[in-house]
Design a protein around this motif. Sequence first.
Motif, short mmCIF file in Angstrom:
data_model
loop_
_atom_site.label_atom_id
_atom_site.label_comp_id
_atom_site.label_asym_id
_atom_site.label_seq_id
_atom_site.Cartn_x
_atom_site.Cartn_y
_atom_site.Cartn_z
N UNK A 53 19.79 -6.84 -4.12
CA UNK A 53 18.71 -6.38 -3.24
C UNK A 53 19.29 -5.80 -1.95
N UNK A 54 20.25 -6.50 -1.35
CA UNK A 54 20.86 -6.02 -0.11
C UNK A 54 21.60 -4.71 -0.35
N UNK A 55 22.29 -4.59 -1.49
CA UNK A 55 22.98 -3.35 -1.81
C UNK A 55 22.02 -2.18 -1.92
N UNK A 56 20.83 -2.43 -2.48
CA UNK A 56 19.85 -1.35 -2.62
C UNK A 56 19.36 -0.86 -1.26
N UNK A 64 17.41 8.09 -4.60
CA UNK A 64 17.52 9.22 -3.67
C UNK A 64 17.64 10.54 -4.44
N UNK A 65 18.44 10.50 -5.50
CA UNK A 65 18.62 11.72 -6.30
C UNK A 65 17.30 12.16 -6.90
N UNK A 66 16.52 11.20 -7.39
CA UNK A 66 15.22 11.56 -7.97
C UNK A 66 14.30 12.15 -6.91
N UNK A 67 14.29 11.55 -5.70
CA UNK A 67 13.47 12.09 -4.62
C UNK A 67 13.85 13.53 -4.31
N UNK A 68 15.17 13.76 -4.19
CA UNK A 68 15.63 15.10 -3.87
C UNK A 68 15.27 16.10 -4.97
N UNK A 69 15.35 15.64 -6.23
CA UNK A 69 15.01 16.55 -7.34
C UNK A 69 13.53 16.91 -7.31
N UNK A 70 12.68 15.95 -6.95
CA UNK A 70 11.25 16.24 -6.85
C UNK A 70 10.98 17.23 -5.73
N UNK A 71 11.67 17.04 -4.59
CA UNK A 71 11.49 17.96 -3.47
C UNK A 71 11.96 19.36 -3.84
N UNK A 72 13.14 19.42 -4.52
CA UNK A 72 13.67 20.73 -4.93
C UNK A 72 12.72 21.40 -5.92
N UNK A 73 12.15 20.62 -6.83
CA UNK A 73 11.20 21.18 -7.80
C UNK A 73 9.98 21.76 -7.09
N UNK A 74 9.47 21.02 -6.11
CA UNK A 74 8.31 21.50 -5.35
C UNK A 74 8.65 22.78 -4.59
N UNK A 75 9.84 22.79 -4.01
CA UNK A 75 10.25 23.97 -3.25
C UNK A 75 10.46 25.18 -4.17
N UNK A 76 10.98 24.93 -5.36
CA UNK A 76 11.15 26.03 -6.31
C UNK A 76 9.80 26.62 -6.71
N UNK A 135 23.22 -2.45 -6.90
CA UNK A 135 22.09 -2.18 -6.01
C UNK A 135 22.26 -0.88 -5.25
N UNK A 136 23.48 -0.68 -4.73
CA UNK A 136 23.75 0.55 -3.98
C UNK A 136 23.65 1.78 -4.90
N UNK A 137 24.13 1.63 -6.14
CA UNK A 137 24.03 2.74 -7.08
C UNK A 137 22.59 3.04 -7.46
N UNK A 138 21.78 1.99 -7.61
CA UNK A 138 20.36 2.19 -7.91
C UNK A 138 19.68 2.96 -6.78
N UNK A 139 20.08 2.64 -5.54
CA UNK A 139 19.53 3.36 -4.38
C UNK A 139 19.89 4.84 -4.45
N UNK A 140 21.14 5.14 -4.79
CA UNK A 140 21.57 6.54 -4.91
C UNK A 140 20.78 7.25 -6.01
N UNK A 141 20.50 6.54 -7.11
CA UNK A 141 19.71 7.12 -8.19
C UNK A 141 18.31 7.47 -7.72
N UNK A 168 0.82 -1.22 0.00
CA UNK A 168 0.00 0.00 0.00
C UNK A 168 0.84 1.26 0.00
N UNK A 169 2.08 1.19 0.50
CA UNK A 169 2.90 2.39 0.57
C UNK A 169 4.17 2.28 -0.27
N UNK A 170 4.23 1.33 -1.20
CA UNK A 170 5.40 1.16 -2.05
C UNK A 170 5.39 2.16 -3.20
N UNK A 171 6.59 2.56 -3.59
CA UNK A 171 6.78 3.38 -4.78
C UNK A 171 7.24 2.47 -5.92
N UNK A 172 7.47 3.10 -7.09
CA UNK A 172 7.82 2.29 -8.26
C UNK A 172 9.11 1.49 -8.06
N UNK A 173 10.10 2.07 -7.39
CA UNK A 173 11.38 1.36 -7.21
C UNK A 173 11.24 0.20 -6.24
#
Length: 617
Positions: free
Chosen positions: A109-112, A168-180, A160-166, A17-22
């Motif tokens: 999976x663990x790396x993510x 996070x970057x998308x989340x931050x960009x969405x937040x920055x866009x909303x704040x802008x 997996x770890x790199x996918x997680x960073x990707x 119920x609370x999952x995102x696409x990733x």
Amino acid sequence: MTVKSGDEVFILLTLANRWAWFDWIIFTIRFMWWITIVIGLVRYHDRLPYPVGAVLFVSVLAFVIPYWFYRYSTSAYLIAEIALSGSLYIAVNYYFEATQWQFVIIAFVVGFHSTERTYRWTGPATILLVPFLAWNTARLDFDTIAFQAILYHLGMYGCGFGFQLLVRTQKQSLIIKEQNQILEQYASRVEQITLLEERDKISRELHDTIGHTMTSLIMGMETLRPHLPDTQVNRVDTLLHMARRGLNETRGIVHNWARTTGESLTTLESSFRELIEQFQQSTGVIVKLRIYGKEYELSRSRKLPLYRCLQEALTNAVRHGGASLIQVGLYFEEAQIRMQVEDNGNGNKDIEFGFGLQSMKERLEALDGHLSLHCLDEGGVAVICCLPHQTVLPQAASIRILLVDDQPIIRESLQLILQQQQDMQVVGLAGNGQEALDMIPNVNPDVVLLDVRMPVLDGPSTLRAIRERWPALRVIMVTTIEEASQAADTLKNGANGYLLKSVSPIELVEAIRVVHQGETLITQSIADVLFQEMKVQQEELDGLRKLQGRVCPYGLTERERGILASLVKGLRIKAIAEKIFLSEGTVRNCTTMIYAKLGVNNREDAVRKAQEEGLVV
């Protein structure tokens, strides 16, 4: 530790119920890994010394239990994932040599899911420990391909770890866009803010000159209208219309509005169509409106409950019923106005009134109307709202009214209008606040109509004195020009209503009845001004805070962070509302927004996430 079979599906559904696409991508990868193992176990079960059913049950536990831990802590999930999936991999690898590279999927999976605090131990365990134990248990020559094994598992863990960073970057960009976007809105309001003081000055001047003159003309014509021959009534109505329109245009100039939304929606049909159009644009749900009969004139106090009921019914049909088609019927019958909203959602026999519909039901019942819910045979829910065409609220006795205004013509006009009502009696006239205070003990009014601007003692000062001496007395403030600051102060000081003098007689009469019944009422145009001012002030405050760098990683505002901190401390909604001087409904709306931004569904998850990620001090 044991997990009941009935809980497995529940755990996955709760998380989904609370999952995102990733999250779905990671789940799909892990699910396909598990499916390949299950297929292999079923196909070659004759090589196993255990019953195939028991083996499959163990594999299901290894798949589900980590998700159960994921509800509580990411670290606990990683421990369970490495321990259970690693053990399953070691056991399968013991019997089937072809599965020696299966664990690379789990390494991804663990790396993510690994963070800065956990990768120090998840990396060695995933890249070295589990593969070494599996190959050693299976008596494979680990030394000859150690470099290759480390490279494969390290690569997948890094991916997996790199996918997680990707992500996070998308989340931050969405937040920055909303704040802008918020900052852009803030910048567009800066110029308007500089004009507020000048506008207030103009407002006062108009109140004392044009406002008083136009209001006196309107009240005088309303007083003369019942005594004119029928041939002259139409001419007077035309003059009244022109006077009210001129006064409204004056207000529009003051507030830089040529036409406010509340004033433009003069009919139920037009307001319904605008609401439905906005709803369709925001949700994509098809809404069909049909009008039956000819619309007759209604006061705003009778239009508003039907409008709010439609808002609530549309929202519930999509939020709770998942409807894709909604049909709205508005029936103007001789004895009543009836609104029927039907959807094709997931109706059920146990439908109940939620908080929103319950409050609408109470508002309709206060006007002798009613609201009902029905489950349709073909699925979906029907919401039916009925409101009598004309209703005079039952009164135990005549409403005793004291009129306080420094303009004699307005006092006399109001007196003539109100005395035409069978359930109302004007018991006194006062020219200023001091006269009203001296008169109240003698005339014992139920409702006081109190002008805002008067000599000797003005309306706000009189209101404060009334609240100190007669706290139960109902007081309606009346004014010529709406002023947000004045409205906020008088409501804060205990006014039960805030009206414009130019309201139509039917609006005035119904407002007095509503206030006498214990409700609070303000003119819609004043409410629009008040809420607009509050919105501007909030945008200014949020903009300044963001410019100072006080931005939460999840986009929480300062107020939302304060409410989240109170939730962490265990305070209830009512206690939080009292603490920060907001209504319980506002606090509930804020908590809902907090849950959405954090990606959680309830208070417990929000508190846990706030503690884990240090969102509150």
